[in-house]
Design a protein around this motif. Structure first.
Motif, mmCIF file in Angstrom:
data_model
loop_
_atom_site.group_PDB
_atom_site.id
_atom_site.type_symbol
_atom_site.label_atom_id
_atom_site.label_comp_id
_atom_site.label_asym_id
_atom_site.label_seq_id
_atom_site.Cartn_x
_atom_site.Cartn_y
_atom_site.Cartn_z
ATOM 1 N N THR A 6 0.792 -1.157 0.110
ATOM 2 C CA THR A 6 0.095 0.203 0.030
ATOM 3 C C THR A 6 0.878 1.123 0.106
ATOM 4 O O THR A 6 2.100 1.304 0.768
ATOM 5 C CB THR A 6 -0.987 0.054 1.420
ATOM 6 N N LEU A 8 0.655 5.054 1.013
ATOM 7 C CA LEU A 8 -0.137 6.023 2.017
ATOM 8 C C LEU A 8 -0.064 7.525 1.896
ATOM 9 O O LEU A 8 1.303 7.804 1.334
ATOM 10 C CB LEU A 8 0.294 5.595 3.553
ATOM 11 N N ASP A 16 -6.882 7.119 11.540
ATOM 12 C CA ASP A 16 -5.746 6.269 12.074
ATOM 13 C C ASP A 16 -5.777 6.003 13.558
ATOM 14 O O ASP A 16 -5.232 4.779 13.918
ATOM 15 C CB ASP A 16 -4.363 6.980 11.874
ATOM 16 N N LEU A 19 -7.747 3.212 14.060
ATOM 17 C CA LEU A 19 -7.464 1.738 13.824
ATOM 18 C C LEU A 19 -6.251 1.324 14.630
ATOM 19 O O LEU A 19 -6.219 0.096 14.512
ATOM 20 C CB LEU A 19 -6.648 2.122 12.103
ATOM 21 N N LYS A 41 2.584 6.111 11.162
ATOM 22 C CA LYS A 41 1.736 5.723 10.282
ATOM 23 C C LYS A 41 1.982 4.314 9.508
ATOM 24 O O LYS A 41 1.229 3.290 9.553
ATOM 25 C CB LYS A 41 1.124 6.760 9.363
ATOM 26 N N TYR A 45 0.049 0.597 9.689
ATOM 27 C CA TYR A 45 -0.396 0.148 8.626
ATOM 28 C C TYR A 45 0.193 -1.240 8.224
ATOM 29 O O TYR A 45 -0.487 -2.008 7.519
ATOM 30 C CB TYR A 45 -0.435 0.902 7.413
ATOM 31 N N LEU A 48 -1.701 -3.867 10.180
ATOM 32 C CA LEU A 48 -2.896 -3.711 9.502
ATOM 33 C C LEU A 48 -2.986 -4.633 8.099
ATOM 34 O O LEU A 48 -3.679 -5.274 7.982
ATOM 35 C CB LEU A 48 -3.582 -2.602 9.402
ATOM 36 N N LEU A 49 -2.101 -4.465 7.361
ATOM 37 C CA LEU A 49 -2.063 -5.191 6.117
ATOM 38 C C LEU A 49 -1.855 -6.238 6.124
ATOM 39 O O LEU A 49 -2.167 -7.353 5.551
ATOM 40 C CB LEU A 49 -1.006 -4.104 5.156
ATOM 41 N N HIS A 89 8.618 -1.486 5.178
ATOM 42 C CA HIS A 89 8.072 -0.205 4.945
ATOM 43 C C HIS A 89 9.179 0.966 4.818
ATOM 44 O O HIS A 89 10.209 0.887 5.183
ATOM 45 C CB HIS A 89 6.865 0.247 5.913
ATOM 46 N N GLU A 205 -5.013 2.763 0.860
ATOM 47 C CA GLU A 205 -5.386 3.232 2.362
ATOM 48 C C GLU A 205 -6.860 3.001 2.622
ATOM 49 O O GLU A 205 -7.389 2.608 3.602
ATOM 50 C CB GLU A 205 -4.860 4.361 2.558
ATOM 51 N N ILE A 208 -8.152 -0.656 3.279
ATOM 52 C CA ILE A 208 -7.571 -1.011 4.413
ATOM 53 C C ILE A 208 -8.433 -0.498 5.650
ATOM 54 O O ILE A 208 -9.038 -1.360 6.465
ATOM 55 C CB ILE A 208 -6.265 -0.561 4.716
ATOM 56 N N ARG A 209 -8.829 0.796 5.516
ATOM 57 C CA ARG A 209 -9.698 1.329 6.482
ATOM 58 C C ARG A 209 -11.113 0.627 6.536
ATOM 59 O O ARG A 209 -11.688 0.330 7.478
ATOM 60 C CB ARG A 209 -10.043 2.687 6.168
#
Length: 217
Positions: A6, A8, A16, A19, A41, A45, A48-49, A89, A205, A208-209
């Motif tokens: 992803t 972002l 955020d 999340l 962030k 993420y 989350l991913l 990342h 993004e 994902i949300r």
């Protein structure tokens, strides 16, 4: 091997904050250990991913997965599902890979002006020669391809960037175990325990949300 990535935006907002409830306590601590919001962030993420991808590959919910971090930061999935994961990342891009065949490593880097002055501390002689040999206008791409391959390999074996790695070369490893590609201005590389087909999917993004906020409905 499945790969989700992803890209972002660089702003931390109220969504955020919400999340944060969907990641582990250890991840929340790691998120807030970063000084800059962009780094917070990315750290948020990437887990989350990972949970989203693991959930899509199994019959489990995103919160059924428990992670443990080994020495040098390699994450493992606790349980008998047989999933092997790797995370990376950089500069507003987060990526996750999952394999059911063996240990994996993944790395991503933004393709910028290559910092050639660090090559002697990171690469073996034949790696340096490979970077410098070829068209000048492709030098940055060769540098980051080599860098991400080496990072992915070190993650795959679970040791991270350690002293003396300039004496080890990725050319000593079967080329079949590496997959590399560039997209959206980023260079990606995977290293696997056995030869695998890589399927790479971009997740926005917003997607994902929507995934996490929909589970509460």
């Amino acid at each position: 091997m499945e790969v989700y990535y992803t890209i972002l935006n660089d702003e931390w907002d109220c969504f955020d904050e919400l999340l944060l409830q969907y990641v582990s306590n250890n991840r929340r601590k790691k998120v807030f250990s970063y000084r800059f919001m962009q780094d917070r962030k990315l750290s948020l993420y990437v887990e989350l991913l990972c949970r989203l991808l693991l959930s899509s590959l199994s019959s489990k919910n995103y919160n059924d997965f428990v992670f443990e971090v080994m020495e040098y930061g390699k994450p493992i999935v606790i349980g008998k599902d047989g999933f092997h994961v790797s995370l990376s990342h950089t500069r507003m891009c987060a990526v996750v890979c999952v394999s059911e065949l063996g240990e994996v490593g993944i790395d991503v880097e933004k393709i910028n002006e290559a910092p050639l002055d660090i090559m002697n501390t990171c690469f073996s002689q034949n790696e340096i020669e490979n970077i410098l040999c070829g068209k000048t206008d492709e030098l940055n791409e060769r540098f980051y391809k080599m860098w991400t391959c080496k990072e992915a390999y070190l993650k795959q074996i679970g040791c991270g960037l350690i002293e003396g790695m300039e004496f080890k070369s990725i050319f000593d490893i079967s080329n079949d175990l590496f997959s590399t590609w560039s997209i959206d201005g980023y260079q990606f590389a995977c290293c696997s325990a056995v030869k695998e087909e890589v399927r790479c999917t971009k997740i926005s993004e917003k997607e994902i949300r929507n995934f996490y906020f929909s589970v509460d409905k």
